[in-house]
Design an enzyme around this catalytic site. Sequence first.
Site, PDB file in Angstrom:
ATOM      1  N   ASP A 333      -6.284  -3.450   8.451  1.00 40.08           N
ATOM      2  CA  ASP A 333      -3.976  -2.700   9.003  1.00 40.08           C
ATOM      3  C   ASP A 333      -4.795  -1.717  10.396  1.00 40.08           C
ATOM      4  OD1 ASP A 333      -2.747  -0.062   9.449  1.00 40.08           O
ATOM      5  OD2 ASP A 333      -1.673  -0.884   7.239  1.00 40.08           O
ATOM      6  N   LEU A 360       0.860  -1.293   7.262  1.00 42.47           N
ATOM      7  CA  LEU A 360       1.177  -2.314   6.902  1.00 42.47           C
ATOM      8  C   LEU A 360      -0.029  -2.960   6.254  1.00 42.47           C
ATOM      9  CD1 LEU A 360       0.118  -2.335  11.252  1.00 42.47           C
ATOM     10  CD2 LEU A 360       2.599  -2.751   9.937  1.00 42.47           C
ATOM     11  N   ASP A 361      -0.177  -2.778   5.587  1.00 40.20           N
ATOM     12  CA  ASP A 361      -1.164  -3.061   4.149  1.00 40.20           C
ATOM     13  C   ASP A 361      -0.082  -2.470   3.179  1.00 40.20           C
ATOM     14  OD1 ASP A 361      -4.134  -3.803   4.429  1.00 40.20           O
ATOM     15  OD2 ASP A 361      -4.615  -2.270   4.693  1.00 40.20           O
ATOM     16  N   HIS A 362       0.602  -1.407   2.981  1.00 37.20           N
ATOM     17  CA  HIS A 362       1.069  -1.251   2.134  1.00 37.20           C
ATOM     18  C   HIS A 362       2.356  -2.241   2.098  1.00 37.20           C
ATOM     19  CE1 HIS A 362      -0.512   1.799  -0.649  1.00 37.20           C
ATOM     20  NE2 HIS A 362      -1.842   2.348   1.079  1.00 37.20           N
TER      21      HIS A 362
END
Length: 462
Positions: A333, A360-362
């Site tokens: 991310d 972005l990850d979550h």
Amino acid sequence: MDSSLPSGISQAWAALGADSSLLDRVSYGGSSGGLPARLPVMELARATVAVCSLAAAELTSVRTRRPVPRVRVDDEAVATAFLSDRLVRVDGQAWSTFSPLSRFWRATDGWVRTHANYPHHRARLLAALGVPEDIGGNEADAVGRAIARLPALEVEERVYAAGGLAVAARSPEDWAASEQGVMVAGQPLLTMARIDEAPERMPGGGALPCAGLRVLDLTRVLAGPVATRTLALLGADVLRIDAPQLPESQEAHNDTGMGKRSTTLDLTAAADRKLFDELLETADVVVTGYRPGALERFGLTPEALAERRPGLVIAQLSAWGRYGPWHERRGFDSLVQVVTGIAELEGSPDSPGVLPAQALDHGTGYLLAAGVLRALTEQHRTGGTRLVRLALTQTAHWLVHGLTSVPGVDEGFDAEHRLTETDSPMGRLRHALSPVSYEGGPVNWARPPGLWGTDAPVWNGA
């Protein structure tokens, strides 16, 4: 549909190929001050959690043959969950999500961001820059001096050639003009496909939408584990598998290992490969989060998986996309933010900035879980092995170009309302509750995370 419902929810629900009339089941509220940013981060967070919750409600309806439950998305719960990796505690102790060598550095002509949280990435970074591993306390200074002598793109290429992680900061315009950026812009937010005509074989319904389903979790920080953590919340038997030679952070697992079990298998060893194949024989879902090519060498392509286990749901996540000149590159991310211009947009003339969370990850994690849930729904209706694909860069493109902020009143933010504590093998664990919620759905996971890699490689009840 609620006239105040943010457009991002509609966009994501359409990308999932779902019935737009179900959006009438969604409402949202709560304090929205938890993820302040110039870009519409709160809108991304709210939308991804909303579609994941609605996909869970839809699958619940399909399996129980009852009306689709209503979904209520609480902004405070969403913001807390997007910060879960920073809020987790064991016996009151926090952990640092980034190592001293995972940061921005000045190059001769701009900025570089490195990622060296894992020992092997640290070693490769130092080797690429000619810094001795045993330099001791002056390590960061030595890395800084080495990078300061080089152009940013040269640092990027050197470190990637050595198997490490470093990227040169780019403007949104530079990224959009690059070959990889052009290809990302031409992709949808996510893709879902049916790859064969396998008959429907979902087990009988249960109280939870994923009850009775077995999920092989072949992912690492952070988006993939967020997705499989959500499937575990919804009743799936999730078994995470890592290679024993690849170290993992127990602290990260304390956050993303909720509801799961974790084991290690070396797929290059005959005995471990046999154990993996036995697990695959009765799996319902396989989720992968390694860079393209890393698992394919073990014969784990979607086509091969479909042939061996017809009717699977296969979900694949990558950083840069499974296309273009960057498709085999490692990524996280923090690096995607820098390459796509997000760091410039969130920064100042003096230095790059960052998003208020690993958004972005979550966000991609909740989209990935939603994709799996929707694939299960479609499979229940018409059968077929299903393939879901996402990339962090596609989520980044959506954040920068596809979403708009929704005006609202900042009522403050108190994460304590959405945290809870439980006993775990590591000690007293404080963690964020899941924001994925629908009427009659689960509130918390059935079990805390355990010690990473210590569970037997078997399914529950086997």
